[in-house]
Write a protein that holds these residues in place. Structure first.
Motif, short mmCIF file in Angstrom:
data_model
loop_
_atom_site.label_atom_id
_atom_site.label_comp_id
_atom_site.label_asym_id
_atom_site.label_seq_id
_atom_site.Cartn_x
_atom_site.Cartn_y
_atom_site.Cartn_z
N GLN A 93 12.96 -102.28 -74.22
CA GLN A 93 12.21 -103.51 -74.17
C GLN A 93 10.77 -103.26 -74.56
N VAL A 94 10.17 -104.25 -75.12
CA VAL A 94 8.77 -104.17 -75.50
C VAL A 94 8.03 -105.28 -74.77
N GLN A 95 6.82 -104.99 -74.33
CA GLN A 95 5.99 -105.97 -73.64
C GLN A 95 5.10 -106.68 -74.66
N LEU A 96 5.02 -108.01 -74.56
CA LEU A 96 4.31 -108.80 -75.56
C LEU A 96 3.26 -109.69 -74.89
N VAL A 97 2.08 -109.76 -75.50
CA VAL A 97 1.01 -110.61 -74.97
C VAL A 97 0.39 -111.39 -76.11
N GLU A 98 0.46 -112.73 -76.01
CA GLU A 98 -0.10 -113.59 -77.04
C GLU A 98 -1.55 -113.96 -76.73
N SER A 99 -2.29 -114.28 -77.78
CA SER A 99 -3.65 -114.78 -77.64
C SER A 99 -3.99 -115.62 -78.85
N GLY A 100 -5.08 -116.37 -78.74
CA GLY A 100 -5.57 -117.12 -79.89
C GLY A 100 -5.32 -118.62 -79.85
N GLY A 101 -4.61 -119.08 -78.84
CA GLY A 101 -4.37 -120.51 -78.73
C GLY A 101 -5.64 -121.27 -78.37
N GLY A 102 -5.56 -122.59 -78.42
CA GLY A 102 -6.71 -123.41 -78.07
C GLY A 102 -6.57 -124.83 -78.53
N LEU A 103 -7.70 -125.54 -78.50
CA LEU A 103 -7.74 -126.94 -78.92
C LEU A 103 -8.40 -127.01 -80.29
N VAL A 104 -7.77 -127.72 -81.21
CA VAL A 104 -8.29 -127.84 -82.56
C VAL A 104 -8.01 -129.24 -83.07
N GLN A 105 -8.87 -129.73 -83.95
CA GLN A 105 -8.65 -131.04 -84.55
C GLN A 105 -7.60 -130.95 -85.65
N GLY A 117 3.95 -100.04 -76.31
CA GLY A 117 4.94 -99.05 -76.69
C GLY A 117 4.77 -98.55 -78.12
N ARG A 118 5.55 -97.53 -78.43
CA ARG A 118 5.44 -96.91 -79.75
C ARG A 118 6.60 -97.25 -80.66
N THR A 119 7.38 -98.29 -80.28
CA THR A 119 8.55 -98.63 -81.07
C THR A 119 8.43 -100.00 -81.73
N PHE A 120 7.20 -100.51 -81.85
CA PHE A 120 6.99 -101.86 -82.39
C PHE A 120 7.64 -102.02 -83.76
N SER A 121 7.53 -101.02 -84.60
CA SER A 121 8.06 -101.13 -85.97
C SER A 121 9.58 -101.14 -86.03
#
Length: 122
Positions: free
Chosen positions: A1-13, A26-30
């Motif tokens: 399993q790989v742990q995932l963290v999102e960012s960059g969301g928000g409010l936009v017109q 982890g080192r297995t992303f690829s």
């Protein structure tokens, strides 16, 4: 399993842009194909975009084709979703996910991030 963290969301017109990022541990992303999905209130989760392990192949939902671009940087263990010409109907919680095979089916993605809210105002 790989742990995932999102960012960059928000409010936009409407008509604006956002860039989402999803950092993997982890080192297995690829060794994982990656996908972005979204879920609006009262609606089912829907596929947005997916990218192969190397980044050479991509899939897009018809609703975002030509506006969104998925990419990845395996040296940074990160997948991105560049969203341009945003519309109010793009408002949703966006989640990234990892799969051993490139596909568009949520059930085939075994690892999920917690999601990031994108709100597009009209």
């Amino acid at each position: 399993q790989v742990q995932l963290v999102e960012s960059g969301g928000g409010l936009v017109q409407a008509g604006g842009s956002l860039r989402l990022s999803c950092a993997a541990s982890g080192r297995t992303f690829s060794s994982y194909a990656m996908g972005w999905f979204r879920q609006a209130p009262g609606k089912e989760r829907e596929f947005v975009a997916a990218i192969s392990k190397s980044g050479s192949s991509t899939y897009y939902a018809d609703s975002v084709k030509g506006r969104f671009t998925i990419s990845r940087d395996n040296t940074k263990n990160t997948v991105y979703l560049q969203m341009n010409s945003l519309k109010p109907e793009d408002t949703a919680v966006y989640s990234c996910a990892a799969s051993r095979v490139l596909n568009t089916t949520p059930a085939l993605f075994g690892s999920w991030g917690q999601g990031t809210q994108v709100t597009v105002s009209s």
